[in-house]
Design a protein around this motif. Structure first.
Motif, PDB file in Angstrom:
ATOM      1  N   ASP A 130      30.545  26.786  55.844  1.00  0.00           N
ATOM      2  CA  ASP A 130      30.745  27.868  55.258  1.00  0.00           C
ATOM      3  C   ASP A 130      30.002  27.898  54.107  1.00  0.00           C
ATOM      4  OD1 ASP A 130      32.403  28.661  57.328  1.00  0.00           O
ATOM      5  OD2 ASP A 130      34.066  28.165  56.137  1.00  0.00           O
ATOM      6  N   TYR A 131      30.206  26.963  52.956  1.00  0.00           N
ATOM      7  CA  TYR A 131      29.500  26.832  51.708  1.00  0.00           C
ATOM      8  C   TYR A 131      27.922  27.131  51.928  1.00  0.00           C
ATOM      9  CZ  TYR A 131      28.009  25.968  47.328  1.00  0.00           C
ATOM     10  OH  TYR A 131      27.289  25.963  46.054  1.00  0.00           O
ATOM     11  N   VAL A 132      27.397  26.223  52.769  1.00  0.00           N
ATOM     12  CA  VAL A 132      25.796  26.469  52.948  1.00  0.00           C
ATOM     13  C   VAL A 132      25.540  27.904  53.341  1.00  0.00           C
ATOM     14  CG1 VAL A 132      23.997  25.574  54.552  1.00  0.00           C
ATOM     15  CG2 VAL A 132      25.588  24.130  53.559  1.00  0.00           C
ATOM     16  N   LYS A 133      26.323  28.302  54.356  1.00  0.00           N
ATOM     17  CA  LYS A 133      25.870  30.064  54.700  1.00  0.00           C
ATOM     18  C   LYS A 133      26.069  30.824  53.521  1.00  0.00           C
ATOM     19  CE  LYS A 133      27.239  33.379  58.202  1.00  0.00           C
ATOM     20  NZ  LYS A 133      28.136  33.493  59.397  1.00  0.00           N
ATOM     21  N   ALA A 134      27.161  30.582  52.786  1.00  0.00           N
ATOM     22  CA  ALA A 134      27.197  31.689  51.443  1.00  0.00           C
ATOM     23  C   ALA A 134      26.090  31.200  50.642  1.00  0.00           C
ATOM     24  CB  ALA A 134      28.451  31.507  51.027  1.00  0.00           C
ATOM     25  N   TYR A 135      25.774  29.971  50.322  1.00  0.00           N
ATOM     26  CA  TYR A 135      24.688  29.565  49.334  1.00  0.00           C
ATOM     27  C   TYR A 135      23.308  30.149  49.966  1.00  0.00           C
ATOM     28  CZ  TYR A 135      21.795  26.710  46.596  1.00  0.00           C
ATOM     29  OH  TYR A 135      20.684  25.998  45.776  1.00  0.00           O
ATOM     30  N   GLY A 136      23.133  30.037  51.249  1.00  0.00           N
ATOM     31  CA  GLY A 136      21.844  30.491  51.788  1.00  0.00           C
ATOM     32  C   GLY A 136      21.676  32.009  51.616  1.00  0.00           C
ATOM     33  N   LYS A 137      22.763  32.957  51.822  1.00  0.00           N
ATOM     34  CA  LYS A 137      22.774  34.177  51.610  1.00  0.00           C
ATOM     35  C   LYS A 137      22.426  34.721  50.325  1.00  0.00           C
ATOM     36  CE  LYS A 137      25.446  35.561  55.817  1.00  0.00           C
ATOM     37  NZ  LYS A 137      26.570  36.428  56.209  1.00  0.00           N
ATOM     38  N   LYS A 139      21.238  32.748  47.736  1.00  0.00           N
ATOM     39  CA  LYS A 139      19.743  32.425  47.358  1.00  0.00           C
ATOM     40  C   LYS A 139      18.732  33.085  48.075  1.00  0.00           C
ATOM     41  CE  LYS A 139      21.494  29.707  44.278  1.00  0.00           C
ATOM     42  NZ  LYS A 139      21.715  29.811  42.807  1.00  0.00           N
ATOM     43  N   GLY A 140      18.933  33.865  49.209  1.00  0.00           N
ATOM     44  CA  GLY A 140      17.963  34.568  49.965  1.00  0.00           C
ATOM     45  C   GLY A 140      17.018  33.700  50.745  1.00  0.00           C
ATOM     46  N   TYR A 141      17.631  32.384  51.289  1.00  0.00           N
ATOM     47  CA  TYR A 141      16.852  31.704  52.330  1.00  0.00           C
ATOM     48  C   TYR A 141      17.061  32.471  53.588  1.00  0.00           C
ATOM     49  CZ  TYR A 141      16.839  28.183  48.681  1.00  0.00           C
ATOM     50  OH  TYR A 141      16.697  27.289  47.565  1.00  0.00           O
ATOM     51  N   LYS A 142      15.897  32.226  54.362  1.00  0.00           N
ATOM     52  CA  LYS A 142      15.861  32.717  55.656  1.00  0.00           C
ATOM     53  C   LYS A 142      16.535  31.618  56.779  1.00  0.00           C
ATOM     54  CE  LYS A 142      13.421  36.630  55.342  1.00  0.00           C
ATOM     55  NZ  LYS A 142      14.034  37.845  55.523  1.00  0.00           N
ATOM     56  N   ILE A 143      16.226  30.157  56.362  1.00  0.00           N
ATOM     57  CA  ILE A 143      16.864  29.300  57.270  1.00  0.00           C
ATOM     58  C   ILE A 143      17.163  28.276  56.309  1.00  0.00           C
ATOM     59  CG2 ILE A 143      14.667  28.459  57.831  1.00  0.00           C
ATOM     60  CD1 ILE A 143      15.794  28.065  60.840  1.00  0.00           C
ATOM     61  N   ILE A 144      18.342  27.469  56.768  1.00  0.00           N
ATOM     62  CA  ILE A 144      18.485  26.164  56.303  1.00  0.00           C
ATOM     63  C   ILE A 144      18.908  25.337  57.128  1.00  0.00           C
ATOM     64  CG2 ILE A 144      20.307  24.934  54.704  1.00  0.00           C
ATOM     65  CD1 ILE A 144      20.768  27.343  53.188  1.00  0.00           C
ATOM     66  N   LEU A 145      17.863  24.078  57.444  1.00  0.00           N
ATOM     67  CA  LEU A 145      18.204  23.177  58.551  1.00  0.00           C
ATOM     68  C   LEU A 145      19.064  21.921  58.072  1.00  0.00           C
ATOM     69  CD1 LEU A 145      14.290  23.058  59.476  1.00  0.00           C
ATOM     70  CD2 LEU A 145      16.028  24.513  60.488  1.00  0.00           C
ATOM     71  N   GLY A 146      19.727  21.510  58.949  1.00  0.00           N
ATOM     72  CA  GLY A 146      20.745  20.329  58.718  1.00  0.00           C
ATOM     73  C   GLY A 146      20.063  18.988  59.011  1.00  0.00           C
ATOM     74  N   TYR A 155      22.396  27.289  58.657  1.00  0.00           N
ATOM     75  CA  TYR A 155      22.309  28.546  58.272  1.00  0.00           C
ATOM     76  C   TYR A 155      21.069  29.195  58.782  1.00  0.00           C
ATOM     77  CZ  TYR A 155      21.530  33.173  55.920  1.00  0.00           C
ATOM     78  OH  TYR A 155      21.243  34.256  55.682  1.00  0.00           O
ATOM     79  N   ALA A 156      21.139  30.452  59.429  1.00  0.00           N
ATOM     80  CA  ALA A 156      19.888  30.942  59.519  1.00  0.00           C
ATOM     81  C   ALA A 156      20.045  32.466  59.713  1.00  0.00           C
ATOM     82  CB  ALA A 156      19.331  30.801  61.023  1.00  0.00           C
ATOM     83  N   ASP A 157      19.050  33.287  58.995  1.00  0.00           N
ATOM     84  CA  ASP A 157      19.052  34.792  59.181  1.00  0.00           C
ATOM     85  C   ASP A 157      19.140  35.174  60.599  1.00  0.00           C
ATOM     86  OD1 ASP A 157      18.198  37.226  57.243  1.00  0.00           O
ATOM     87  OD2 ASP A 157      17.263  37.354  59.149  1.00  0.00           O
ATOM     88  N   GLU A 158      19.818  36.044  60.873  1.00  0.00           N
ATOM     89  CA  GLU A 158      19.726  36.528  62.376  1.00  0.00           C
ATOM     90  C   GLU A 158      18.535  36.961  62.940  1.00  0.00           C
ATOM     91  OE1 GLU A 158      22.848  39.575  62.259  1.00  0.00           O
ATOM     92  OE2 GLU A 158      24.608  37.851  62.441  1.00  0.00           O
TER      93      GLU A 158
END
Length: 177
Positions: A130-137, A139-146, A155-158
Motif C-alpha cells: 500500500d505504501y509503495v503504491k501511494a509513494y509511486g503515485k 512521486k509520479g513513477y510509472k512502475i516500481i519493481l520489487g 506498483y505499476a501505472d495501469e
C-alpha cells in the motif's frame, strides 16, 4: 545566410540536450529490494515479537501435555508388574488414546501457528504494498519493481499492464493447438 543553419543547429542541440536532461532527471522505472523493506520495517519486528510470544505459549501447552503423558507412562511402567492382564490392556488403551489426542492437538496447534505466521507476514506485506503504491503515485513513477529474487512488481501505472494482451495471445495460441 550561412549563420542561420549554424544558429538553428546550435538551438536544436541545446533543446535536445535539455530534453534529454529532463528525461533523465526523473526515472520512471525504479525498483525496491523487498527483503530489505520487510526486514527494515519497524512493524515487522513488532509483529514477529508478538507472533513468537503466541507460538511460545502454544508450544508450552503442548509441552505440558506431553510431560503429563510421559509421567503417566512412567507410572504405568512401574505398576505394570502388579496389574492384571485386563488392567494392563485398559491402561495401554488409555495411554495410546491420550497419545493420539496429544498428537492431534499438536498438529492442530502447528497448523494454527503456521496460519498465524502467514497472517502476520501478509499484514506486513500489505502495508508495504500500500505504501509503495501511494509513494509511486505521489512521486509520479510509472512502475516500481520489487526485487526479491522473483522480480515482483510492487506498483505499476495501469497503462503499463500488458496482462490482458498477453493473456489474449496466450489463449489464442492455446486454442490454435
Amino acid at each position: 545566410m550561412k549563420k542561420t543553419p549554424l544558429i538553428l543547429s546550435v538551438i536544436a542541440l541545446v533543446l535536445s540536450s535539455i530534453a534529454i536532461w529532463k528525461g533523465l532527471s526523473k526515472e520512471e522505472q525504479v525498483y525496491v529490494d523487498v527483503n530489505k523493506l520487510v526486514e527494515g520495517y519497524e512493524r515487522t519486528k513488532i509483529v514477529r515479537t508478538d507472533f513468537q510470544e503466541k507460538a511460545k505459549t502454544l508450544n508450552a501447552n503442548i509441552d505440558s501435555l506431553i510431560s503429563g503423558w510421559q509421567n503417566e507412562l512412567k507410572s504405568y511402567e512401574k505398576e505394570r508388574a502388579s496389574m492384571t492382564k485386563k488392567e494392563k490392556e485398559l491402561k495401554q488403551q488409555l495411554l495410546s488414546g491420550k497419545q493420539q489426542q496429544i498428537t492431534n492437538y499438536q498438529q492442530t496447534i502447528q497448523k494454527q501457528i503456521k496460519e498465524e505466521d502467514q497472517k502476520a507476514t501478509q499484514t506486513v506485506i500489505n502495508d508495504i504494498n500500500d505504501y509503495v503504491k501511494a509513494y509511486g503515485k505521489e512521486k509520479g513513477y510509472k512502475i516500481i519493481l520489487g526485487a526479491s529474487g522473483a522480480g515482483n512488481i510492487m506498483y505499476a501505472d495501469e497503462g503499463t499492464d500488458l496482462t490482458t494482451k498477453v493473456l489474449e495471445g496466450l489463449n489464442a495460441e492455446f486454442r490454435g493447438k
